[in-house]
Design a protein around this motif. Sequence first.
Motif, PDB file in Angstrom:
ATOM      1  N   LYS A  81      47.541  46.242  32.007  1.00 43.01           N
ATOM      2  CA  LYS A  81      48.347  47.366  31.509  1.00 43.01           C
ATOM      3  C   LYS A  81      47.893  47.784  30.114  1.00 43.01           C
ATOM      4  N   LYS A  82      47.426  46.803  29.344  1.00 43.39           N
ATOM      5  CA  LYS A  82      46.951  47.079  27.983  1.00 43.39           C
ATOM      6  C   LYS A  82      45.826  48.117  27.991  1.00 43.39           C
ATOM      7  N   TYR A  83      45.027  48.135  29.051  1.00 44.68           N
ATOM      8  CA  TYR A  83      43.879  49.028  29.118  1.00 44.68           C
ATOM      9  C   TYR A  83      44.127  50.287  29.945  1.00 44.68           C
ATOM     10  N   GLN A  84      45.230  50.354  30.630  1.00 39.09           N
ATOM     11  CA  GLN A  84      45.486  51.481  31.525  1.00 39.09           C
ATOM     12  C   GLN A  84      45.504  52.827  30.789  1.00 39.09           C
ATOM     13  N   THR A 100      45.506  35.281  41.418  1.00 36.48           N
ATOM     14  CA  THR A 100      45.302  36.143  40.250  1.00 36.48           C
ATOM     15  C   THR A 100      43.822  36.237  39.900  1.00 36.48           C
ATOM     16  N   ASN A 101      43.129  35.096  39.944  1.00 36.17           N
ATOM     17  CA  ASN A 101      41.701  35.108  39.613  1.00 36.17           C
ATOM     18  C   ASN A 101      40.886  35.926  40.604  1.00 36.17           C
ATOM     19  N   THR A 102      41.270  35.908  41.862  1.00 42.73           N
ATOM     20  CA  THR A 102      40.579  36.730  42.858  1.00 42.73           C
ATOM     21  C   THR A 102      40.746  38.206  42.519  1.00 42.73           C
ATOM     22  N   ILE A 103      41.968  38.602  42.186  1.00 40.27           N
ATOM     23  CA  ILE A 103      42.248  39.990  41.820  1.00 40.27           C
ATOM     24  C   ILE A 103      41.480  40.361  40.550  1.00 40.27           C
ATOM     25  N   LEU A 104      41.531  39.482  39.553  1.00 40.77           N
ATOM     26  CA  LEU A 104      40.841  39.769  38.288  1.00 40.77           C
ATOM     27  C   LEU A 104      39.330  39.810  38.467  1.00 40.77           C
ATOM     28  N   PHE A 126      42.267  49.336  38.995  1.00 42.44           N
ATOM     29  CA  PHE A 126      43.328  48.854  38.118  1.00 42.44           C
ATOM     30  C   PHE A 126      44.696  49.069  38.764  1.00 42.44           C
ATOM     31  N   GLU A 127      44.928  50.254  39.331  1.00 48.69           N
ATOM     32  CA  GLU A 127      46.209  50.549  39.959  1.00 48.69           C
ATOM     33  C   GLU A 127      46.480  49.612  41.126  1.00 48.69           C
ATOM     34  N   ASP A 128      45.469  49.374  41.953  1.00 46.61           N
ATOM     35  CA  ASP A 128      45.632  48.449  43.081  1.00 46.61           C
ATOM     36  C   ASP A 128      45.977  47.050  42.589  1.00 46.61           C
ATOM     37  N   ALA A 129      45.284  46.595  41.557  1.00 46.56           N
ATOM     38  CA  ALA A 129      45.550  45.266  41.007  1.00 46.56           C
ATOM     39  C   ALA A 129      46.974  45.186  40.455  1.00 46.56           C
ATOM     40  N   LEU A 130      47.392  46.217  39.735  1.00 48.71           N
ATOM     41  CA  LEU A 130      48.723  46.204  39.137  1.00 48.71           C
ATOM     42  C   LEU A 130      49.839  46.274  40.185  1.00 48.71           C
ATOM     43  N   GLU A 131      49.542  46.844  41.340  1.00 50.24           N
ATOM     44  CA  GLU A 131      50.535  46.925  42.415  1.00 50.24           C
ATOM     45  C   GLU A 131      50.599  45.643  43.245  1.00 50.24           C
ATOM     46  N   ASN A 132      49.645  44.750  43.053  1.00 51.59           N
ATOM     47  CA  ASN A 132      49.568  43.531  43.841  1.00 51.59           C
ATOM     48  C   ASN A 132      50.590  42.510  43.319  1.00 51.59           C
ATOM     49  N   ASP A 133      51.463  42.059  44.206  1.00 47.01           N
ATOM     50  CA  ASP A 133      52.505  41.097  43.825  1.00 47.01           C
ATOM     51  C   ASP A 133      51.949  39.724  43.474  1.00 47.01           C
TER      52      ASP A 133
END
Length: 146
Positions: free
Chosen positions: A126-129, A6-10, A108-115
């Motif tokens: 999602k709060k910022y999307q 998660t931290n890598t994605i963030l 953002f979309e790529d991050a949100l699609e990442n399992d």
Amino acid sequence: MTNEQTNTILNDVLETLIDSTDGYEKAAEVADRPAFKQLFGRRAASRRAMAADVRNHIVELGGTPDDDGSILANMHRTFLSIRAAVQDNDNAAIEAVDNGEKHLREQFEDALENDDLSPSARALLKKYQGELRADGRLIDQLEDAA
């Protein structure tokens, strides 16, 4: 899914938010119209706040936030400065911001699609999307007006 994943994605998202903040600040510098300067300044402040939230979430998960923007963004800002010198500054600023916004929304979309993204990090992004989508529409309107 781990906190490390998660931290890598963030951190990838954080890098793009830092780039976005810097891009808006540069756009505010090169824009001619005071209304554009103010708008870009407000957007920079918004991106700075988003970056702070992401940074804080990384720390809460036990990670270390990256605090540098990307090399590509630095080159993009340099390009924006050169382009602004040879054309209408407002149009150059709007075009650069539009490109940056598209990249940020994709990030953002790529991050949100990442399992591998944790539920709490997913909720944060999602709060910022909606704000990112609204900013994209606003920039489209500015392009039409300019």
